[in-house]
Design a protein around this motif. Structure first.
Motif, short mmCIF file in Angstrom:
data_model
loop_
_atom_site.label_atom_id
_atom_site.label_comp_id
_atom_site.label_asym_id
_atom_site.label_seq_id
_atom_site.Cartn_x
_atom_site.Cartn_y
_atom_site.Cartn_z
N THR A 23 58.87 -97.25 78.84
CA THR A 23 57.66 -97.55 78.09
C THR A 23 57.25 -99.00 78.35
OG1 THR A 23 56.63 -97.54 75.91
CG2 THR A 23 58.92 -98.23 76.00
N ALA A 24 55.98 -99.29 78.10
CA ALA A 24 55.49 -100.66 78.22
C ALA A 24 55.41 -101.34 76.85
CB ALA A 24 54.11 -100.66 78.87
N LEU A 25 55.87 -100.65 75.81
CA LEU A 25 55.81 -101.18 74.46
C LEU A 25 56.77 -102.35 74.24
CD1 LEU A 25 55.79 -97.84 72.42
CD2 LEU A 25 53.88 -99.44 72.66
N GLU A 26 56.42 -103.21 73.28
CA GLU A 26 57.33 -104.25 72.82
C GLU A 26 58.42 -103.59 71.99
OE1 GLU A 26 57.22 -107.68 73.24
OE2 GLU A 26 55.59 -107.37 74.67
N ASP A 27 59.54 -104.26 71.85
CA ASP A 27 60.68 -103.67 71.13
C ASP A 27 60.37 -103.31 69.69
OD1 ASP A 27 60.52 -106.30 70.29
OD2 ASP A 27 62.59 -106.82 70.79
N PHE A 28 59.67 -104.19 68.97
CA PHE A 28 59.37 -103.92 67.56
C PHE A 28 58.40 -102.75 67.39
CE2 PHE A 28 56.30 -107.05 68.96
CZ PHE A 28 55.11 -106.60 68.42
N LEU A 38 61.12 -90.03 64.50
CA LEU A 38 62.48 -89.50 64.42
C LEU A 38 63.02 -89.48 62.98
CD1 LEU A 38 64.22 -91.26 67.47
CD2 LEU A 38 63.28 -88.95 67.37
N GLY A 39 62.31 -90.13 62.09
CA GLY A 39 62.81 -90.23 60.72
C GLY A 39 63.96 -91.21 60.59
N THR A 40 64.03 -92.16 61.51
CA THR A 40 65.07 -93.19 61.48
C THR A 40 64.55 -94.41 60.73
OG1 THR A 40 64.29 -94.01 63.63
CG2 THR A 40 66.13 -92.46 63.66
N SER A 41 65.38 -95.39 60.58
CA SER A 41 65.00 -96.66 59.94
C SER A 41 65.57 -97.82 60.75
CB SER A 41 65.51 -96.71 58.50
OG SER A 41 64.91 -95.72 57.72
N PHE A 42 65.15 -97.93 62.00
CA PHE A 42 65.62 -99.03 62.84
C PHE A 42 65.17 -100.35 62.24
CE2 PHE A 42 65.89 -95.83 66.27
CZ PHE A 42 67.15 -96.14 66.76
N TYR A 43 66.06 -101.32 62.25
CA TYR A 43 65.72 -102.67 61.81
C TYR A 43 66.31 -103.66 62.81
CZ TYR A 43 70.55 -102.66 60.09
OH TYR A 43 71.90 -102.56 60.01
N LYS A 44 65.65 -104.80 62.93
CA LYS A 44 66.07 -105.82 63.89
C LYS A 44 67.43 -106.38 63.48
CE LYS A 44 64.97 -108.95 67.16
NZ LYS A 44 65.90 -108.88 68.22
#
Length: 156
Positions: A23-28, A38-44
């Motif tokens: 992907t070309a998206l930024e990480d955040f 996905l129903g996840t809760s990724f946090y930095k």
């Protein structure tokens, strides 16, 4: 009497599944879209994944998510690290960029998702399918960790 000995590899082999994302998206932004789809809760993570030797310093962004439902730890890891180098030549400031890869044999992969735990392959395929449905993701696929030469960089 039979003697059983344990090697170092018996203790270091961590069970996990690996997914590659293009992907070309930024990480955040990718973390946000993964959370939404996905129903996840990724946090930095508080700290990035840092590597340092005599010539290079590299820092890879990492996002965490702990699934209480399945008791799996998820990690979203950037595969590349960019660093600007500035040199002065005859009163002229020159800037160059150095790009370092976490897994050099997978240079085209932008991000990895590492899911720690013993997962059913069907769960991984279902997750890959959901990631592919995100409009800004070019593709995603499961990666066999045993084919990677640099898989030790994924142990953290």
């Amino acid at each position: 009497m039979q003697i059983h000995s344990l090697g170092l590899e018996d203790f270091c082999e961590d069970e996990y599944s690996l997914i590659g994302i293009h992907t070309a998206l930024e990480d955040f932004k990718l973390a946000y879209l993964l959370n939404k789809n996905l129903g996840t809760s990724f946090y930095k993570s508080r700290e990035d994944l840092n590597f340092e030797n005599q010539q290079k310093k590299a820092s890879f962004s990492i996002f965490n998510y702990a699934s209480t439902k399945y008791d799996f730890d998820w990690f979203l890891i950037a595969n590349s690290s960019k660093r600007e180098n500035q040199t002065e030549l005859n009163e002229l400031l020159l800037t160059s960029e150095t790009k370092t890869y976490l897994i050099p044999e997978k240079k085209k992969v932008d991000f990895f998702i590492k899911i720690s735990g013993d997962l059913a392959y069907s769960f991984v395929l279902e997750t890959v399918g959901k990631i592919k449905n995100i409009d800004q993701v070019i593709t995603s696929y499961s990666i066999d960790k045993n084919t990677l030469k640099s898989k030790d960089f994924l142990i953290f």
